[in-house]
Enzyme design. Sequence first.
Site, PDB file in Angstrom:
ATOM      1  N   LYS A  14     -34.498 -67.695 -25.080  1.00  0.00           N
ATOM      2  CA  LYS A  14     -33.610 -69.014 -24.853  1.00  0.00           C
ATOM      3  C   LYS A  14     -33.658 -69.400 -23.304  1.00  0.00           C
ATOM      4  CE  LYS A  14     -30.404 -66.714 -22.015  1.00  0.00           C
ATOM      5  NZ  LYS A  14     -30.069 -67.105 -20.589  1.00  0.00           N
ATOM      6  N   ASP A 147     -25.991 -62.405 -24.822  1.00  0.00           N
ATOM      7  CA  ASP A 147     -26.823 -63.643 -25.187  1.00  0.00           C
ATOM      8  C   ASP A 147     -27.243 -63.050 -26.704  1.00  0.00           C
ATOM      9  OD1 ASP A 147     -26.755 -64.954 -23.010  1.00  0.00           O
ATOM     10  OD2 ASP A 147     -28.397 -63.820 -21.962  1.00  0.00           O
TER      11      ASP A 147
HETATM   12  O1  C5P Z   1     -23.297 -59.301 -21.756  1.00  0.00           O
HETATM   13  P1  C5P Z   1     -24.604 -58.795 -20.662  1.00  0.00           P
HETATM   14  O2  C5P Z   1     -24.745 -57.356 -20.835  1.00  0.00           O
HETATM   15  O3  C5P Z   1     -25.898 -59.523 -21.138  1.00  0.00           O
HETATM   16  O4  C5P Z   1     -24.417 -59.182 -19.319  1.00  0.00           O
HETATM   17  C1  C5P Z   1     -25.269 -58.450 -18.208  1.00  0.00           C
HETATM   18  C2  C5P Z   1     -24.556 -58.463 -17.066  1.00  0.00           C
HETATM   19  O5  C5P Z   1     -24.284 -60.100 -16.590  1.00  0.00           O
HETATM   20  C3  C5P Z   1     -22.995 -58.313 -17.068  1.00  0.00           C
HETATM   21  O6  C5P Z   1     -22.886 -57.006 -16.796  1.00  0.00           O
HETATM   22  C4  C5P Z   1     -22.356 -58.896 -15.879  1.00  0.00           C
HETATM   23  O7  C5P Z   1     -22.630 -58.445 -14.456  1.00  0.00           O
HETATM   24  C5  C5P Z   1     -23.116 -60.270 -16.040  1.00  0.00           C
HETATM   25  N1  C5P Z   1     -22.599 -61.355 -16.891  1.00  0.00           N
HETATM   26  C6  C5P Z   1     -21.081 -61.744 -16.204  1.00  0.00           C
HETATM   27  N2  C5P Z   1     -20.455 -62.707 -17.106  1.00  0.00           N
HETATM   28  C7  C5P Z   1     -20.890 -63.174 -18.311  1.00  0.00           C
HETATM   29  C8  C5P Z   1     -22.198 -62.661 -18.914  1.00  0.00           C
HETATM   30  C9  C5P Z   1     -22.872 -61.578 -18.052  1.00  0.00           C
HETATM   31  O8  C5P Z   1     -20.679 -61.502 -15.278  1.00  0.00           O
HETATM   32  N3  C5P Z   1     -20.304 -64.119 -19.276  1.00  0.00           N
END
Ligand code: C5P
Length: 312
Positions: A14, A147
Amino acid sequence: MSRAAGVTVRAPAKVNLVLEVGPPLPTGYHDLATVFHAVSLYDEVTATPAGPGPHATEVTVSVEGPGAGDVPLDERNLAVRAALLIGDRSGAFEPAHLHIRKGIPVAGGMAGGSADAAAALVACDALWKAGLSRAELLELAAELGSDVPFALLGGTAVGTGRGTELTPALARGDYDWVVALAGVGLSTPAVFRELDRLRAGRVLPEPRVASALMQALRRGDAESVGALLANDLQPAAVSLLPDLERTLEVGSEYGALGGVVSGSGPTVVFLARDAEHALDLSVALTASGAAAEVQRAHGPVPGARIVDGGRS
Ligand code: C5P
């Protein structure tokens, strides 16, 4: 018939056409408003039965392709977590092996790990005949990462909340992208932390997607979409990797309709006028040395889909 023993699922990378980020929340996340757009760089995950043996309670994984050496082979691998999660929740778990073929840059801000997780959910659902609905798969996807739901959905969609609340967007036309890889990775949490540091003390507006972009997408107006590409995480990614500035400049010198760091970076994506312009732009970027590797892609493309096996 041995091919039918495995299920292969393809899931796309993406880009975020816009990404607005709110202040840090006590949960450690940030509220987002983004437009996700799935592009034609794919990872493939093949799930096969592992049979009884030493791994009877496990999901094992192997990885091939560019950057494969940087992908963990234990439960830090999001595809393994996805298989274990759907196995647990559906009650259909059976030992399985996942083989991942990487086509999406590793740690590039294009959600390659999330694509693998989405593909693993769809593959294991089919392999184990778990029969989960689309809504159930989307719910599991949201537990795995911000994502992952979009990697299931594909197309073009507005994402809010953590990025997991999705609304498909009305979008016309096909877009030609040039993807400039940096040759190094950036950690998503580190980029969010850098953003918080850069914006410390500022009062931030509620993240929202500008209606001008939604209208441009509805018209299929690539010129306006290019001009409206924007990413709040870009200054943070550039701060951690200052060379990205030059990559962005080269794209703009060679007439890209717009260029932006993808997600948390460090991949930079450029929107081209058409496929021919994308080829010219990719040659110019390669020749400039401003990118470690350059690829072309088009979007939107569908989300995670079975490409082999899964029917019996
Ligand atoms: O959800 P995911 O594991 O992909 O997110 C990875 C990191 O990205 C999270 O631990 C956080 O530090 C950051 N993040 C965030 N806010 C979001 C998505 C991701 O701060 N909405």
